[in-house]
Design a protein around this motif. Structure first.
Motif, mmCIF file in Angstrom:
data_model
loop_
_atom_site.group_PDB
_atom_site.id
_atom_site.type_symbol
_atom_site.label_atom_id
_atom_site.label_comp_id
_atom_site.label_asym_id
_atom_site.label_seq_id
_atom_site.Cartn_x
_atom_site.Cartn_y
_atom_site.Cartn_z
ATOM 1 N N MET A 283 -44.971 -44.661 -41.617
ATOM 2 C CA MET A 283 -44.370 -45.955 -41.302
ATOM 3 C C MET A 283 -43.978 -46.447 -42.662
ATOM 4 N N PRO A 284 -42.590 -46.775 -42.911
ATOM 5 C CA PRO A 284 -42.306 -47.463 -44.326
ATOM 6 C C PRO A 284 -43.338 -48.702 -44.787
ATOM 7 N N GLN A 285 -43.444 -48.629 -45.894
ATOM 8 C CA GLN A 285 -44.444 -49.702 -46.453
ATOM 9 C C GLN A 285 -44.031 -50.965 -46.368
ATOM 10 N N HIS A 286 -42.517 -51.055 -46.022
ATOM 11 C CA HIS A 286 -42.123 -52.558 -46.115
ATOM 12 C C HIS A 286 -42.024 -52.991 -44.599
ATOM 13 N N VAL A 287 -42.518 -52.323 -43.667
ATOM 14 C CA VAL A 287 -42.689 -52.693 -42.193
ATOM 15 C C VAL A 287 -43.875 -53.555 -41.881
ATOM 16 N N VAL A 288 -43.667 -54.772 -41.132
ATOM 17 C CA VAL A 288 -44.609 -55.586 -40.978
ATOM 18 C C VAL A 288 -44.812 -55.394 -39.435
ATOM 19 N N VAL A 289 -46.255 -55.148 -39.193
ATOM 20 C CA VAL A 289 -46.563 -55.064 -37.761
ATOM 21 C C VAL A 289 -47.575 -56.097 -37.577
ATOM 22 N N SER A 290 -47.485 -57.132 -36.548
ATOM 23 C CA SER A 290 -48.308 -58.008 -36.257
ATOM 24 C C SER A 290 -48.581 -58.022 -34.800
ATOM 25 N N GLY A 291 -49.586 -57.267 -34.426
ATOM 26 C CA GLY A 291 -50.148 -57.456 -32.831
ATOM 27 C C GLY A 291 -48.733 -56.460 -32.311
ATOM 28 N N SER A 292 -48.177 -57.178 -31.287
ATOM 29 C CA SER A 292 -47.055 -56.296 -30.598
ATOM 30 C C SER A 292 -45.771 -56.422 -31.137
ATOM 31 N N ASN A 293 -45.685 -57.146 -32.287
ATOM 32 C CA ASN A 293 -44.544 -57.383 -33.152
ATOM 33 C C ASN A 293 -44.107 -56.454 -34.480
ATOM 34 N N LEU A 294 -42.870 -55.904 -34.442
ATOM 35 C CA LEU A 294 -42.650 -55.440 -35.547
ATOM 36 C C LEU A 294 -41.426 -55.543 -36.121
ATOM 37 N N LEU A 295 -41.595 -56.153 -37.721
ATOM 38 C CA LEU A 295 -40.385 -56.589 -38.292
ATOM 39 C C LEU A 295 -40.151 -55.896 -39.651
ATOM 40 N N ILE A 296 -38.841 -55.748 -40.060
ATOM 41 C CA ILE A 296 -38.233 -55.153 -41.042
ATOM 42 C C ILE A 296 -37.454 -56.249 -41.627
ATOM 43 N N ASN A 297 -37.554 -56.649 -42.931
ATOM 44 C CA ASN A 297 -36.632 -57.633 -43.177
ATOM 45 C C ASN A 297 -35.342 -57.195 -43.832
ATOM 46 N N ASN A 298 -35.625 -56.095 -44.548
ATOM 47 C CA ASN A 298 -34.367 -55.849 -45.060
ATOM 48 C C ASN A 298 -34.035 -54.018 -44.796
ATOM 49 N N LEU A 299 -33.316 -54.020 -43.998
ATOM 50 C CA LEU A 299 -33.078 -52.672 -43.433
ATOM 51 C C LEU A 299 -32.298 -51.585 -44.390
ATOM 52 N N ASN A 300 -32.560 -50.280 -44.701
ATOM 53 C CA ASN A 300 -31.851 -49.224 -45.050
ATOM 54 C C ASN A 300 -31.862 -48.180 -44.670
ATOM 55 N N LYS A 301 -31.006 -47.088 -45.091
ATOM 56 C CA LYS A 301 -31.147 -45.720 -44.461
ATOM 57 C C LYS A 301 -32.308 -45.104 -44.106
ATOM 58 N N THR A 302 -33.317 -45.384 -45.096
ATOM 59 C CA THR A 302 -34.451 -44.615 -45.151
ATOM 60 C C THR A 302 -35.260 -45.016 -43.722
ATOM 61 N N ASP A 303 -34.931 -46.125 -43.188
ATOM 62 C CA ASP A 303 -35.763 -46.712 -41.750
ATOM 63 C C ASP A 303 -35.167 -45.964 -40.699
ATOM 64 N N ASN A 304 -34.154 -44.978 -40.816
ATOM 65 C CA ASN A 304 -33.707 -44.500 -39.717
ATOM 66 C C ASN A 304 -34.680 -43.379 -38.763
ATOM 67 N N GLY A 305 -34.807 -43.541 -37.688
ATOM 68 C CA GLY A 305 -35.886 -42.687 -37.125
ATOM 69 C C GLY A 305 -36.312 -43.321 -35.558
ATOM 70 N N THR A 306 -37.312 -42.866 -35.048
ATOM 71 C CA THR A 306 -37.818 -43.262 -33.689
ATOM 72 C C THR A 306 -39.307 -43.998 -33.813
ATOM 73 N N TYR A 307 -39.165 -45.179 -33.629
ATOM 74 C CA TYR A 307 -40.441 -46.016 -33.306
ATOM 75 C C TYR A 307 -41.112 -46.397 -31.926
ATOM 76 N N ARG A 308 -42.484 -46.071 -31.879
ATOM 77 C CA ARG A 308 -43.088 -45.747 -30.690
ATOM 78 C C ARG A 308 -44.096 -47.013 -30.599
ATOM 79 N N CYS A 309 -44.155 -47.853 -29.327
ATOM 80 C CA CYS A 309 -45.254 -48.654 -29.095
ATOM 81 C C CYS A 309 -46.241 -48.064 -28.127
#
Length: 467
Positions: A283-309
């Motif tokens: 998981m990228p370090q700049h990704v903020v996970v709060s309970g059931s929410n996921l937040l990325i403030n500034n997207l970049n190409k390295t964020d590409n991928g599959t995120y699973r809940c």
């Protein structure tokens, strides 16, 4: 209704159900009946009776073409219930409803199983006539109940339900329903004396959609209508997970923009844990996970991928995936301008040959730099927003400009070819001059030049003639 006749002698029983001597008033009535003249063509009519236990039954003995002959009613034990309008039997449940020369009608209240059997109507004629009516007593089922193997079932599990209808007469028919859908069960019948007990078994594989749905046991019986009982199913199931995109609400996820996702999970029992992870990567370090929410403030190409809940409860674990693809950021393109230039054909040719590369290539390259990942972005038509529409318009303008420039170049080259062709056609031929006049007989070139008419002194008078 069926009616039957059989010969019978005059029989009489005392009240209370035991044989005895007829009372004096009854003997007087019989004696009076014996003195009544007998006529022909008389007959008795009656109908069979079906009654529910505890209700009221009515027995009727009717005479056609009556001549005032005596009518009496006897019970299955051949005890006299009514002789004309007199009741010798000491059973207060029998009551006279109607008596006339042509009918004797008697009611029986609080009917029980012991009252079932044949009742006889007798007419004192010569010879005596007798017919019988059959009374049938129906007993509705008692203690209708559903027994379920497990009060709480798990999704995909097969459970057993049993519905029992006790002490009925005749045997009942049991039907099963789940909601409004009828199901097929297997029934067994047990007989105890004159009563029947029916048990129906239902095997049911339950799913999450069955939670809270009633299972109904319905009885078909002539003694009762709409007799049923029901049990509500309680089914445990693993969570059902969904990922919702809160921002952007629609359109493409672009580099430099934020992304917000929410994971929703419903199950029984309610999920106790909800977590986010990135499939096949950290998981990228700049990704903020709060309970059931996921937040990325500034997207970049390295964020590409599959995120699973993932969500879990006591039954099991479920998950839902979100595939992220980050597109290039949008760019602002100035609107194209149109310039009108008037030049000669020769100038157009020179510009086309020398400066065409600069004039045409620069807008084309500028336009194509706007294409976000070329054709790959076109595959996400459902995610296109208003900016993607603007880029499509810009690409259309670039193509039009390029086409226009190419057309002008081709037209200029055609014009140049036509002009050159006409020029060379007009200057094609042979030239004759007077410079060599008089030198035809010279022995060599030097002599010819010296002997030429006029020599060097007449050079100013030379003229050329174009033929």
């Amino acid at each position: 209704m069926a009616s039957r006749t059989e010969p019978s002698g005059c029989s009489g029983r005392g009240g209370g159900g035991a044989p005895g001597i007829l009372p004096l008033p009854l003997l007087l009535l019989l004696a009076a009946a014996a003195l009544i003249p007998r006529g022909g063509g008389q007959n008795l009519v009656t109908e069979d009776v079906t009654v529910v236990e505890g209700e009221v039954a009515t027995i009727s003995c009717r005479v056609k073409n009556s001549d005032d002959s005596v009518i009496q009613l006897l019970n299955p034990n051949r005890q006299t219930i009514y002789f004309k309008d007199f009741r010798p039997l000491k059973d207060s449940r029998f009551q006279l409803v109607n008596f006339s020369n042509s009918e004797l009608r008697v009611s029986l209240t609080n009917v029980s199983i012991s009252d079932e059997g044949r009742y006889f109507c007798q007419l004192y004629t010569d010879p005596p006539q007798e017919i019988y009516t059959t009374m049938t007593v129906l007993v509705p089922p008692r203690n209708l109940m559903i027994d379920i193997q497990k009060d709480i079932a798990t999704e995909g599990e097969e459970i057993e339900l049993n519905c029992t209808a006790m002490a009925s007469r005749p045997a009942t028919t049991i039907r099963w329903f789940k909601g409004n859908k009828e199901l097929l069960g297997k029934s067994e019948v047990e007989q105890w004396s004159d009563m029947f007990t029916v048990t129906s078994q239902l095997l049911l594989t339950v799913g999450r959609e069955d939670d809270g749905v009633p299972v109904i046991c319905l009885v078909d019986h002539p003694a009762v209508k709409d007799l049923q009982t029901q049990r509500y199913l309680e089914v445990m199931y693993k969570p059902q997970v969904r990922v919702l995109q809160n921002y952007p609400l629609q359109g493409l996820t672009r580099e430099g923009e934020p992304l917000e996702l929410t994971c929703t999970a419903f199950g029984k029992p309610q999920p106790t844990e909800v977590k986010w992870l990135r499939v096949d990567d950290e998981m990228p370090q700049h990704v903020v996970v709060s309970g059931s929410n996921l937040l990325i403030n500034n997207l970049n190409k390295t964020d590409n991928g599959t995120y699973r809940c993932e969500a879990s409860n006591a039954v099991g674990k479920s998950s839902a995936d979100y595939m992220l693809f980050v597109y290039d950021p949008p760019t602002t393109i100035p609107p194209p301008t149109t310039t009108t230039t008037t030049t000669t054909p020769t100038t157009i040719t020179v510009l086309s040959m020398r400066t065409n590369t600069t004039a045409t290539t620069e807008p084309a390259v500028h336009g194509f730099t706007q294409l976000p990942n070329s054709a790959e972005e076109l595959d996400y038509g459902d995610l296109s927003d208003s900016r993607a529409g603007d880029e499509g318009s810009i690409r259309a303008v670039d193509h039009a400009v390029i086409g226009g420039v190419v057309a002008v170049v081709v037209f200029a080259m055609l014009c140049l070819l036509i002009i050159l062709g006409r020029y060379f056609a007009r200057h094609k031929g042979t030239y004759f001059t007077h410079e060599a006049k008089g030198a035809d007989d010279a022995a060599d070139a030097d002599t010819a030049i010296i002997n030429a008419e006029g020599g060097q002194n007449n050079s100013e008078e030379k003229k050329e003639y174009f033929i």
